[in-house]
Design an enzyme around this catalytic site. Sequence first.
Site, PDB file in Angstrom:
ATOM      1  N   ASP A   1      32.515  41.908  43.031  1.00 27.87           N
ATOM      2  CA  ASP A   1      33.979  41.963  43.013  1.00 27.87           C
ATOM      3  C   ASP A   1      34.597  42.401  44.347  1.00 27.87           C
ATOM      4  O   ASP A   1      34.676  41.619  45.272  1.00 27.87           O
ATOM      5  CB  ASP A   1      34.416  42.854  41.837  1.00 27.87           C
ATOM      6  CG  ASP A   1      35.905  42.696  41.515  1.00 27.87           C
ATOM      7  OD1 ASP A   1      36.594  41.968  42.232  1.00 27.87           O
ATOM      8  OD2 ASP A   1      36.386  43.300  40.532  1.00 27.87           O
TER       9      ASP A   1
ATOM     10  N   HIS B   1      35.951  40.897  33.773  1.00 24.68           N
ATOM     11  CA  HIS B   1      36.310  42.268  33.343  1.00 24.68           C
ATOM     12  C   HIS B   1      36.356  42.382  31.806  1.00 24.68           C
ATOM     13  O   HIS B   1      35.502  43.004  31.230  1.00 24.68           O
ATOM     14  CB  HIS B   1      37.619  42.775  33.959  1.00 24.68           C
ATOM     15  CG  HIS B   1      37.639  42.722  35.453  1.00 24.68           C
ATOM     16  ND1 HIS B   1      36.689  43.369  36.218  1.00 24.68           N
ATOM     17  CD2 HIS B   1      38.468  42.089  36.324  1.00 24.68           C
ATOM     18  CE1 HIS B   1      36.952  43.133  37.508  1.00 24.68           C
ATOM     19  NE2 HIS B   1      38.005  42.363  37.591  1.00 24.68           N
TER      20      HIS B   1
HETATM   21 ZN    ZN Z   1      38.480  39.940  40.882  1.00 18.84          ZN
END
Ligand code: ZN
Length: 455
Positions: free
Chosen positions: A320, A269
């Site tokens: 994800d 991220h």
């Molecule tokens: Zn994750």
Amino acid sequence: MQQLHFEHILLDTGWAEGMTLEIDPSGYILSIERTMNKETGETITGATIPGMPNLHSHAFQRAMAGLAEKRASPTDSFWSWRKVMYGFLDMLEPEDITAITAQLYKELLRGGYTGVAEFHYLHHSRSGQPYGDKSLMSQAVIEGAKEAGMPITLLPVFYAHAGFGGLPPEPGQQRFINKPDRYQELFCALQCIEKQNPGLTLGIAPHSLRAATKDEIDELLKLSPESPFHIHIAEQQKEIEDCIASYGKRPVEWLYENFNVDDRWCLVHATHITDAEITQIAKSRAVVGLCPLTEANLGDGIFPAKRFISEEGSFGVGSDSNICLNAARELESLEYGQRLLHQERNVLTSKTLPNVGRFLYEKSMSGGARALGQPISGLQVGARADFIVLNLQHPDFYGRARENFLDILLFSAAADFKTDVYIAGEKIVKQGQHKREEEITRTYKARMSKLLASL
Ligand SMILES: [Zn+2]
């Protein structure tokens, strides 16, 4: 020895036509030559491109896609989503994990991913106690990957605390929790399993700076000095605020002050970072793990990709939470986030690769390969023969030059075309159908009906 002849192929040196690849019995490329003789071996028509590594997946979350999209409070957020997710994972048994993983990976292969880094934190039984065999849940994931034929980098996750400064875990986190000694036992057990499984690579993953302290991360770094090392970081604003409150620094700032972050690291991220942090990450050659559609789904924010790329930072993409299973769609979304943010077009490119499709595809492939620790960075001698064949008979490709093929893949409906996918030289998806399509789907349906009936 296997010989494959290609009409059009994107090699690590660029597009070429009329090429022959020799592939060894383990599925690695031995040689690449101009085609001289087509009498032996298979001819592959269409346009062949390398497969895309998926650098961040939580397989079980696939089975709850669509179950957390109803507004439950005026302040629905990542944190309320996490509550739903904890409730869901509480019910899962090892057999569910295998069935969900096999189903997911089968779909990821159809969507153009040819390797996955699985960030696996569900270790213990439903009571929160470890299984007699501590690696049972990891083995359930590995089994699912085998059933689908997906090469996997398993990242057993170290999770010990509920918040910065070593806070004790919450009740919903009991299935994840290991102290360093128990984690070490798990990791050693998995190292033995890795030796017996050619499709398995092992890495290490402290869940986040919330879940692991400095001393614990130091211990993890020593476990296996060459292995991929992944961590969630700076995904949510609240995480930044909590980190500053506890450590007096922002997460990425604190990370670089305390560890020698280098090219084995994957920072998942890194959404909320300052200009100074962008420079630090880019210089360190750590790979940033971008998951644009999950980050959008969770309302995380937008990664400053334009600036990061201008500083030649490395990145790759991950599915994800597995709401989207198509590599091209993730890349499309990465570019569109930047277009909306900067009110420009064709943002993510370089001087040498001005086409967005080609630039994003190649950069994500090489960053992803490094994050997975697998030899899959493009079609070249020594790489595993993982590739995707685009069907040039689709009208969107009619009359187009090769230079545009990847732009078409990302920015037309082409991402949904039925294609062939090869892993280690073996055709595993044929015209969009996985070779074990029905069997894997049947098992998944049976497990899910049982599971969801108990919700
Ligand atoms: Zn994750």
